[in-house]
Scaffold this motif. Structure first.
Motif, short mmCIF file in Angstrom:
data_model
loop_
_atom_site.label_atom_id
_atom_site.label_comp_id
_atom_site.label_asym_id
_atom_site.label_seq_id
_atom_site.Cartn_x
_atom_site.Cartn_y
_atom_site.Cartn_z
N SER A 43 0.84 -1.21 0.00
CA SER A 43 0.00 0.00 0.00
C SER A 43 0.87 1.25 0.00
CB SER A 43 -0.92 0.03 1.23
OG SER A 43 -1.84 -1.03 1.16
N ASP A 168 -5.64 -0.98 -4.85
CA ASP A 168 -5.07 -1.52 -3.62
C ASP A 168 -6.04 -2.52 -2.99
OD1 ASP A 168 -3.52 -2.09 -1.49
OD2 ASP A 168 -3.55 -0.09 -0.59
N GLU A 169 -5.81 -3.78 -3.25
CA GLU A 169 -6.68 -4.86 -2.73
C GLU A 169 -8.15 -4.53 -2.91
OE1 GLU A 169 -5.63 -6.93 0.75
OE2 GLU A 169 -3.60 -6.12 0.84
MG MG Z 1 -2.05 -2.87 2.06
#
Ligand code: MG
Ligand code: ADP
Length: 247
Positions: A43, A168-169
């Motif tokens: 991240s 991000d995910e």
């Molecule tokens: Mg992360």
């Protein structure tokens, strides 16, 4: 020339070195899957590319224009200009709860007074159509499922017609039965030749859609390769260990 060039980027939070000299390139139409354990700096790496986190060293450039060069940031106006070419989709959607779906899409262009409102409305509707939510334009996010919220967030990220989209995910906060609809939209984007960097634990998506995979651990890129090779036949011990825990 790559669209995005990342060279030797470094970042620490206090004594914790979160990014240790990371380098990679993103070429036009790439879909790069970034995998790795929690806490490995994925991240922070993505956030630093759009200047949501400030780097301590290294360089990031988009089409040859530097956001930061050898640790020195360009002028704020220039950084803003360059990062406006990039869209970001977060794990937790980050929609404004008091705005309707279409208002969420229209907010940034209105604040930036980029287009006239008819154009903005038309683009919003086209993008909602693209993510299969044109019938939800006037509802509040609270009326949507997690998968629908994330599709709105993707449409919103597309409003600025970014050259690169960072995820991000995007499915990590979703119930398993809702991940498919989001991955489907992402696959459509990749097939439309969107340039994407996707932090994900969805190994099937990585194999099916990405053309390159990066494995990160403890702030380093340990291994890169084609997704099928990297996931099926990892070379490095750390990659093997991670994959044997997750698969
Ligand atoms: Mg992360
Ligand atoms: P990942 O996304 O791979 O899980 P992160 O980039 O979120 O990893 O975090 C990497 C490390 O940096 C973790 O140890 C995390 O606790 C730490 N970290 C992240 N953001 C901050 C912050 N704002 N302040 C202090 N530590 C942070």
């Amino acid at each position: 020339m790559p669209i995005l060039e990342v060279k030797n980027i470094k970042k620490s939070f206090g004594p914790l070195e979160v990014l240790k000299q990371i380098s990679f390139e993103v070429n036009k139409n790439d879909c790069i899957a970034v995998i790795g354990p929690s806490g490995s700096g994925k991240s922070t790496m993505l956030r630093s590319l759009v200047h949501l986190d400030e780097l301590d060293g290294g360089s990031v450039s988009v089409n040859g224009n530097y956001i930061v060069k050898d640790g020195v940031y360009s002028k704020p106006q220039q950084v803003k200009q360059i990062t406006s070419n990039m869209g970001m989709v977060f794990q937790h959607f980050n929609l404004f709860p008091h705005l309707t779906v279409i208002e969420n899409l229209e907010l940034a262009p209105k604040l930036l007074k980029q287009n006239d409102s008819a154009q903005t409305r038309q683009l919003s509707m086209e993008l909602l159509e693209k993510v299969g939510l044109s019938d939800k334009a006037d509802v509040l996010p609270s009326k949507l499922s997690g998968g629908q919220k994330q599709r709105v967030a993707i449409a919103r990220a597309l409003m600025r017609k970014p050259e690169i989209l960072l995820f991000d995910e995007p499915t990590s906060a979703l119930d398993p039965e809702l991940t498919g609809e989001v991955l489907r939209v992402m696959k459509d984007l990749a097939e439309d030749d969107m340039t994407m960097v996707v932090v994900t634990h969805e190994m099937e998506f990585a194999k099916d859609v990405a053309n390159k995979a990066i494995f990160m651990d403890k702030g380093e890129i340990v291994e890169t390769g084609s997704p099928v090779d990297l996931l099926s036949n990892p070379q490095m011990e750390r990659t093997k260990a991670f994959l044997s825990r997750t698969l």
